[in-house]
Motif scaffolding. Structure first.
Motif, PDB file in Angstrom:
ATOM      1  N   HIS A   1      -4.936  10.680  12.966  1.00 12.62           N
ATOM      2  CA  HIS A   1      -4.419   9.554  12.181  1.00 12.62           C
ATOM      3  C   HIS A   1      -5.410   9.029  11.135  1.00 12.62           C
ATOM      4  N   PRO A   2      -6.684   8.818  11.450  1.00 13.76           N
ATOM      5  CA  PRO A   2      -7.613   8.329  10.419  1.00 13.76           C
ATOM      6  C   PRO A   2      -7.713   9.265   9.214  1.00 13.76           C
ATOM      7  N   SER A   3      -7.627  10.562   9.459  1.00 13.14           N
ATOM      8  CA  SER A   3      -7.685  11.525   8.357  1.00 13.14           C
ATOM      9  C   SER A   3      -6.424  11.457   7.510  1.00 13.14           C
ATOM     10  N   ARG A   4      -5.289  11.207   8.147  1.00 13.42           N
ATOM     11  CA  ARG A   4      -4.036  11.070   7.390  1.00 13.42           C
ATOM     12  C   ARG A   4      -4.056   9.801   6.528  1.00 13.42           C
ATOM     13  N   LEU A   5      -4.651   8.736   7.052  1.00 16.82           N
ATOM     14  CA  LEU A   5      -4.814   7.523   6.243  1.00 16.82           C
ATOM     15  C   LEU A   5      -5.672   7.820   5.016  1.00 16.82           C
ATOM     16  N   GLN A   6      -6.698   8.633   5.197  1.00 23.04           N
ATOM     17  CA  GLN A   6      -7.575   8.990   4.099  1.00 23.04           C
ATOM     18  C   GLN A   6      -6.824   9.798   3.041  1.00 23.04           C
ATOM     19  N   LEU A   7      -5.924  10.668   3.475  1.00 21.13           N
ATOM     20  CA  LEU A   7      -5.099  11.431   2.540  1.00 21.13           C
ATOM     21  C   LEU A   7      -4.270  10.498   1.658  1.00 21.13           C
ATOM     22  N   VAL A   8      -3.617   9.518   2.283  1.00 19.61           N
ATOM     23  CA  VAL A   8      -2.762   8.589   1.534  1.00 19.61           C
ATOM     24  C   VAL A   8      -3.593   7.795   0.526  1.00 19.61           C
ATOM     25  N   HIS A   9      -4.779   7.358   0.937  1.00 17.89           N
ATOM     26  CA  HIS A   9      -5.663   6.619   0.034  1.00 17.89           C
ATOM     27  C   HIS A   9      -6.021   7.475  -1.181  1.00 17.89           C
ATOM     28  N   PHE A  10      -6.336   8.728  -0.958  1.00 14.44           N
ATOM     29  CA  PHE A  10      -6.691   9.623  -2.051  1.00 14.44           C
ATOM     30  C   PHE A  10      -5.503   9.851  -2.990  1.00 14.44           C
ATOM     31  N   LEU A  11      -4.299   9.977  -2.428  1.00 17.67           N
ATOM     32  CA  LEU A  11      -3.113  10.213  -3.249  1.00 17.67           C
ATOM     33  C   LEU A  11      -2.830   9.035  -4.174  1.00 17.67           C
ATOM     34  N   PHE A  12      -3.036   7.814  -3.685  1.00 19.21           N
ATOM     35  CA  PHE A  12      -2.880   6.651  -4.565  1.00 19.21           C
ATOM     36  C   PHE A  12      -3.936   6.675  -5.663  1.00 19.21           C
ATOM     37  N   GLY A  13      -5.136   7.141  -5.345  1.00 13.11           N
ATOM     38  CA  GLY A  13      -6.178   7.257  -6.360  1.00 13.11           C
ATOM     39  C   GLY A  13      -5.779   8.209  -7.462  1.00 13.11           C
ATOM     40  N   ILE A  14      -5.153   9.329  -7.106  1.00 14.81           N
ATOM     41  CA  ILE A  14      -4.671  10.280  -8.110  1.00 14.81           C
ATOM     42  C   ILE A  14      -3.604   9.629  -8.978  1.00 14.81           C
ATOM     43  N   ALA A  15      -2.644   8.981  -8.331  1.00 11.20           N
ATOM     44  CA  ALA A  15      -1.545   8.355  -9.072  1.00 11.20           C
ATOM     45  C   ALA A  15      -2.055   7.281 -10.030  1.00 11.20           C
TER      46      ALA A  15
ATOM     47  N   GLN B   1       7.179   8.894  -4.073  1.00 14.30           N
ATOM     48  CA  GLN B   1       6.782  10.162  -3.460  1.00 14.30           C
ATOM     49  C   GLN B   1       5.725   9.947  -2.384  1.00 14.30           C
ATOM     50  N   ILE B   2       4.750   9.076  -2.651  1.00 17.65           N
ATOM     51  CA  ILE B   2       3.724   8.789  -1.656  1.00 17.65           C
ATOM     52  C   ILE B   2       4.344   8.083  -0.446  1.00 17.65           C
ATOM     53  N   HIS B   3       5.312   7.218  -0.711  1.00 20.11           N
ATOM     54  CA  HIS B   3       5.996   6.513   0.381  1.00 20.11           C
ATOM     55  C   HIS B   3       6.722   7.506   1.287  1.00 20.11           C
TER      56      HIS B   3
ATOM     57  N   TYR C   1       6.681  10.921   6.490  1.00 12.28           N
ATOM     58  CA  TYR C   1       6.577  12.233   7.132  1.00 12.28           C
ATOM     59  C   TYR C   1       5.239  12.393   7.858  1.00 12.28           C
ATOM     60  N   LEU C   2       4.191  11.773   7.322  1.00  7.05           N
ATOM     61  CA  LEU C   2       2.854  11.893   7.911  1.00  7.05           C
ATOM     62  C   LEU C   2       2.664  10.998   9.137  1.00  7.05           C
ATOM     63  N   GLY C   3       3.669  10.168   9.426  1.00  3.07           N
ATOM     64  CA  GLY C   3       3.561   9.288  10.583  1.00  3.07           C
ATOM     65  C   GLY C   3       2.722   8.051  10.326  1.00  3.07           C
ATOM     66  N   ILE C   4       2.637   7.640   9.056  1.00  3.05           N
ATOM     67  CA  ILE C   4       1.913   6.424   8.699  1.00  3.05           C
ATOM     68  C   ILE C   4       2.871   5.245   8.821  1.00  3.05           C
TER      69      ILE C   4
END
Length: 247
Positions: A129-143, A156-158, A163-166
């Motif tokens: 889960h902590p790694s998946r949270l990190q993925l979402v944070h990075f994706l917002f940075g890209i956007a 799309q991130i939502h 799907y990622l269980g966030i």
């Protein structure tokens, strides 16, 4: 390190399933042959029953695939977003490894029929889960790299987050880190404006624990910077409320 050695060096579960298929298509079957040599087989229909520790390479490849989807979410590819991905990889991994990653990223980016759901479900089953949270944070940075998160990108991130269980609360917390509004501090701490000062203190302790950089130490020091950014924003939100409420 050669491109083929880079791909095979740190991948674990991402050799299998839909992610492995995407990588294999991107590099012309190279991953399939490497996987067999290392004891991995492409298994698109495999059901994962346990969650192993995510290797740095697994996180890296997952990030590249999801980043490709986000960059195309608003119907165009902005050079600033591409540059952000490259700069982040250089910052995290160094120039040589970043060059390999971006080479793979460009091949992935050419693929038109990537299943967001299948990719995210594999990540959800296999990544902590902590790694998946990190993925979402990075994706917002890209956007946000081009100055604004468009509605299409946010949607799309939502979808990915679901799907990622966030959880919705975790999603809104990370999202608030990339927007400016009067109640962002509350959203980051996952509370509302009716919270008491004691509620705020409890929320801060909870979020500081959730976003502590040590939670993704298994991904290597290269990912610590991103984790520290989330942690800092939690601290900033708490300090802002302390100032506003004078406690």
């Amino acid at each position: 390190m050669s491109f083929s050695k880079w791909i095979g060096a740190a991948l674990g579960w991402s050799f299998g399933g839909p992610i492995g298929a995407i990588i294999g298509l991107a590099v012309g079957g190279m991953v399939d042959s490497l996987g067999k040599e290392m004891g991995f087989e492409q298994q698109p229909k495999r059901i994962y029953r346990q969650q192993p520790v995510t290797q740095p390479g697994d996180f890296e490849v997952s990030l590249l695939i999801l980043a490709s989807i986000i960059i195309k979410a608003d119907g165009k590819q902005d050079q600033r977003e591409l540059d952000f991905v490259r700069q982040q990889f250089v910052s995290m991994y160094g120039k040589e490894r970043a060059n390999h990653a971006f080479r793979l990223f460009k091949e992935i980016n050419r693929q038109q029929n990537i299943s967001t759901r299948q990719v995210c479900m594999q990540i959800r089953q296999m990544m902590q889960h902590p790694s998946r949270l990190q993925l979402v944070h990075f994706l917002f940075g890209i956007a946000k790299a081009d100055g604004v998160v468009t509605q299409g990108e946010e949607q799309q991130i939502h979808v990915m987050s679901g799907y990622l269980g966030i959880s919705p609360a975790d999603y809104e917390s990370i999202k608030a880190m990339f927007y400016n509004s009067s109640d962002n501090a509350y959203k980051i701490l996952e509370i509302d404006k009716t919270a008491t000062n004691e509620d705020i203190k409890k929320a801060y302790r909870k979020m500081a624990k959730k976003y502590h950089p040590d939670r993704i130490i298994h991904l290597g020091e290269e990912h610590r910077k991103g984790a520290e950014e989330k942690f800092r924003q939690v601290q900033d939100a708490y300090e802002q409320l302390q100032k506003e409420r004078e406690f």
